[in-house]
Design a protein around this motif. Structure first.
Motif, PDB file in Angstrom:
ATOM      1  N   SER A  48       0.844  -1.178   0.000  1.00  0.00           N
ATOM      2  CA  SER A  48       0.000   0.000   0.000  1.00  0.00           C
ATOM      3  C   SER A  48       0.888   1.240   0.000  1.00  0.00           C
ATOM      4  O   SER A  48       1.920   1.264   0.668  1.00  0.00           O
ATOM      5  N   LEU A  49       0.487   2.245  -0.738  1.00  0.00           N
ATOM      6  CA  LEU A  49       1.238   3.490  -0.817  1.00  0.00           C
ATOM      7  C   LEU A  49       0.301   4.638  -0.477  1.00  0.00           C
ATOM      8  O   LEU A  49      -0.706   4.841  -1.144  1.00  0.00           O
ATOM      9  N   ASP A  50       0.631   5.344   0.577  1.00  0.00           N
ATOM     10  CA  ASP A  50      -0.148   6.496   1.020  1.00  0.00           C
ATOM     11  C   ASP A  50       0.686   7.757   0.834  1.00  0.00           C
ATOM     12  O   ASP A  50       1.911   7.683   0.684  1.00  0.00           O
ATOM     13  N   PRO A  51       0.070   8.931   0.875  1.00  0.00           N
ATOM     14  CA  PRO A  51       0.849  10.169   0.758  1.00  0.00           C
ATOM     15  C   PRO A  51       1.881  10.316   1.874  1.00  0.00           C
ATOM     16  O   PRO A  51       2.950  10.878   1.663  1.00  0.00           O
ATOM     17  N   SER A  52       1.583   9.799   3.057  1.00  0.00           N
ATOM     18  CA  SER A  52       2.547   9.920   4.159  1.00  0.00           C
ATOM     19  C   SER A  52       3.827   9.148   3.861  1.00  0.00           C
ATOM     20  O   SER A  52       4.908   9.538   4.300  1.00  0.00           O
ATOM     21  N   HIS A  53       3.736   8.050   3.098  1.00  0.00           N
ATOM     22  CA  HIS A  53       4.931   7.293   2.743  1.00  0.00           C
ATOM     23  C   HIS A  53       5.863   8.143   1.883  1.00  0.00           C
ATOM     24  O   HIS A  53       7.077   8.091   2.047  1.00  0.00           O
ATOM     25  N   GLY A  54       5.292   8.909   0.976  1.00  0.00           N
ATOM     26  CA  GLY A  54       6.105   9.777   0.128  1.00  0.00           C
ATOM     27  C   GLY A  54       6.796  10.865   0.920  1.00  0.00           C
ATOM     28  O   GLY A  54       7.968  11.173   0.691  1.00  0.00           O
ATOM     29  N   TRP A  55       6.074  11.463   1.873  1.00  0.00           N
ATOM     30  CA  TRP A  55       6.674  12.517   2.690  1.00  0.00           C
ATOM     31  C   TRP A  55       7.781  11.949   3.574  1.00  0.00           C
ATOM     32  O   TRP A  55       8.836  12.569   3.744  1.00  0.00           O
ATOM     33  N   ILE A  56       7.559  10.777   4.139  1.00  0.00           N
ATOM     34  CA  ILE A  56       8.579  10.162   5.000  1.00  0.00           C
ATOM     35  C   ILE A  56       9.809   9.801   4.178  1.00  0.00           C
ATOM     36  O   ILE A  56      10.946   9.986   4.616  1.00  0.00           O
TER      37      ILE A  56
ATOM     38  N   SER B  85      15.323  10.913   2.836  1.00  0.00           N
ATOM     39  CA  SER B  85      16.350  11.135   1.816  1.00  0.00           C
ATOM     40  C   SER B  85      17.129  12.413   2.090  1.00  0.00           C
ATOM     41  O   SER B  85      18.356  12.440   1.976  1.00  0.00           O
ATOM     42  N   ILE B  86      16.426  13.464   2.445  1.00  0.00           N
ATOM     43  CA  ILE B  86      17.094  14.734   2.735  1.00  0.00           C
ATOM     44  C   ILE B  86      17.990  14.609   3.964  1.00  0.00           C
ATOM     45  O   ILE B  86      19.142  15.057   3.955  1.00  0.00           O
ATOM     46  N   LEU B  87      17.482  13.988   5.030  1.00  0.00           N
ATOM     47  CA  LEU B  87      18.299  13.820   6.236  1.00  0.00           C
ATOM     48  C   LEU B  87      19.496  12.901   5.979  1.00  0.00           C
ATOM     49  O   LEU B  87      20.596  13.164   6.468  1.00  0.00           O
ATOM     50  N   GLY B  88      19.303  11.841   5.220  1.00  0.00           N
ATOM     51  CA  GLY B  88      20.406  10.930   4.918  1.00  0.00           C
ATOM     52  C   GLY B  88      21.468  11.580   4.066  1.00  0.00           C
ATOM     53  O   GLY B  88      22.670  11.416   4.310  1.00  0.00           O
ATOM     54  N   PHE B  89      21.051  12.344   3.073  1.00  0.00           N
ATOM     55  CA  PHE B  89      22.012  13.021   2.204  1.00  0.00           C
ATOM     56  C   PHE B  89      22.782  14.082   2.972  1.00  0.00           C
ATOM     57  O   PHE B  89      24.007  14.184   2.847  1.00  0.00           O
ATOM     58  N   SER B  90      22.076  14.851   3.799  1.00  0.00           N
ATOM     59  CA  SER B  90      22.767  15.902   4.552  1.00  0.00           C
ATOM     60  C   SER B  90      23.702  15.310   5.599  1.00  0.00           C
ATOM     61  O   SER B  90      24.799  15.821   5.811  1.00  0.00           O
ATOM     62  N   SER B  91      23.311  14.214   6.253  1.00  0.00           N
ATOM     63  CA  SER B  91      24.217  13.602   7.233  1.00  0.00           C
ATOM     64  C   SER B  91      25.418  12.966   6.540  1.00  0.00           C
ATOM     65  O   SER B  91      26.522  12.981   7.083  1.00  0.00           O
ATOM     66  N   ALA B  92      25.236  12.416   5.344  1.00  0.00           N
ATOM     67  CA  ALA B  92      26.372  11.858   4.605  1.00  0.00           C
ATOM     68  C   ALA B  92      27.345  12.956   4.213  1.00  0.00           C
ATOM     69  O   ALA B  92      28.565  12.772   4.271  1.00  0.00           O
ATOM     70  N   LEU B  93      26.835  14.105   3.833  1.00  0.00           N
ATOM     71  CA  LEU B  93      27.716  15.218   3.499  1.00  0.00           C
ATOM     72  C   LEU B  93      28.452  15.732   4.725  1.00  0.00           C
ATOM     73  O   LEU B  93      29.653  15.997   4.677  1.00  0.00           O
ATOM     74  N   LEU B  94      27.738  15.871   5.830  1.00  0.00           N
ATOM     75  CA  LEU B  94      28.373  16.399   7.043  1.00  0.00           C
ATOM     76  C   LEU B  94      29.395  15.429   7.612  1.00  0.00           C
ATOM     77  O   LEU B  94      30.486  15.822   8.011  1.00  0.00           O
ATOM     78  N   LEU B  95      29.073  14.146   7.663  1.00  0.00           N
ATOM     79  CA  LEU B  95      29.995  13.171   8.237  1.00  0.00           C
ATOM     80  C   LEU B  95      31.103  12.787   7.263  1.00  0.00           C
ATOM     81  O   LEU B  95      32.195  12.435   7.687  1.00  0.00           O
ATOM     82  N   GLY B  96      30.834  12.857   5.985  1.00  0.00           N
ATOM     83  CA  GLY B  96      31.840  12.485   4.991  1.00  0.00           C
ATOM     84  C   GLY B  96      32.965  13.491   4.892  1.00  0.00           C
ATOM     85  O   GLY B  96      34.114  13.134   4.627  1.00  0.00           O
ATOM     86  N   PHE B  97      32.700  14.755   5.129  1.00  0.00           N
ATOM     87  CA  PHE B  97      33.726  15.782   5.020  1.00  0.00           C
ATOM     88  C   PHE B  97      34.304  16.168   6.370  1.00  0.00           C
ATOM     89  O   PHE B  97      35.122  17.063   6.449  1.00  0.00           O
TER      90      PHE B  97
END
Length: 80
Positions: free
Chosen positions: A30-38, A43-55
């Motif tokens: 099942s796919l609900d709108p909340s799944h897309g927002w989560i 994705s944004i939190l993972g990408f930003s933490s990868a940038l912060l921790l990677g550098f």
């Protein structure tokens, strides 16, 4: 006994939901709108933490690790 009918709201917004069922009418996913927002927030939190921790590591510790391989030691599982 004259009952007045119950008035329903005219503007009912229930959103959307996408559901996939198998042949025996079991819900597969099942796919609900909340799944897309989560997913977007994750994705944004993972990408930003990868940038912060990677550098955050100093370059000298990354480049100073130079392993010395000892050629006199034979491997444990040597196959001839």
């Amino acid at each position: 006994m004259n009952k007045t009918p119950v008035q329903l709201k005219e503007n009912v917004s229930s959103g959307w939901s996408l559901q996939l069922y198998s042949g025996d009418r079991r819900l597969l996913w099942s796919l609900d709108p909340s799944h897309g927002w989560i997913f977007l927030i994750g994705s944004i939190l993972g990408f930003s933490s990868a940038l912060l921790l990677g550098f955050s590591y100093p370059e000298e510790t990354i480049n100073s690790v130079d392993p010395v391989i000892d050629q006199t030691v034979t491997p444990l599982l040597e196959v001839d």
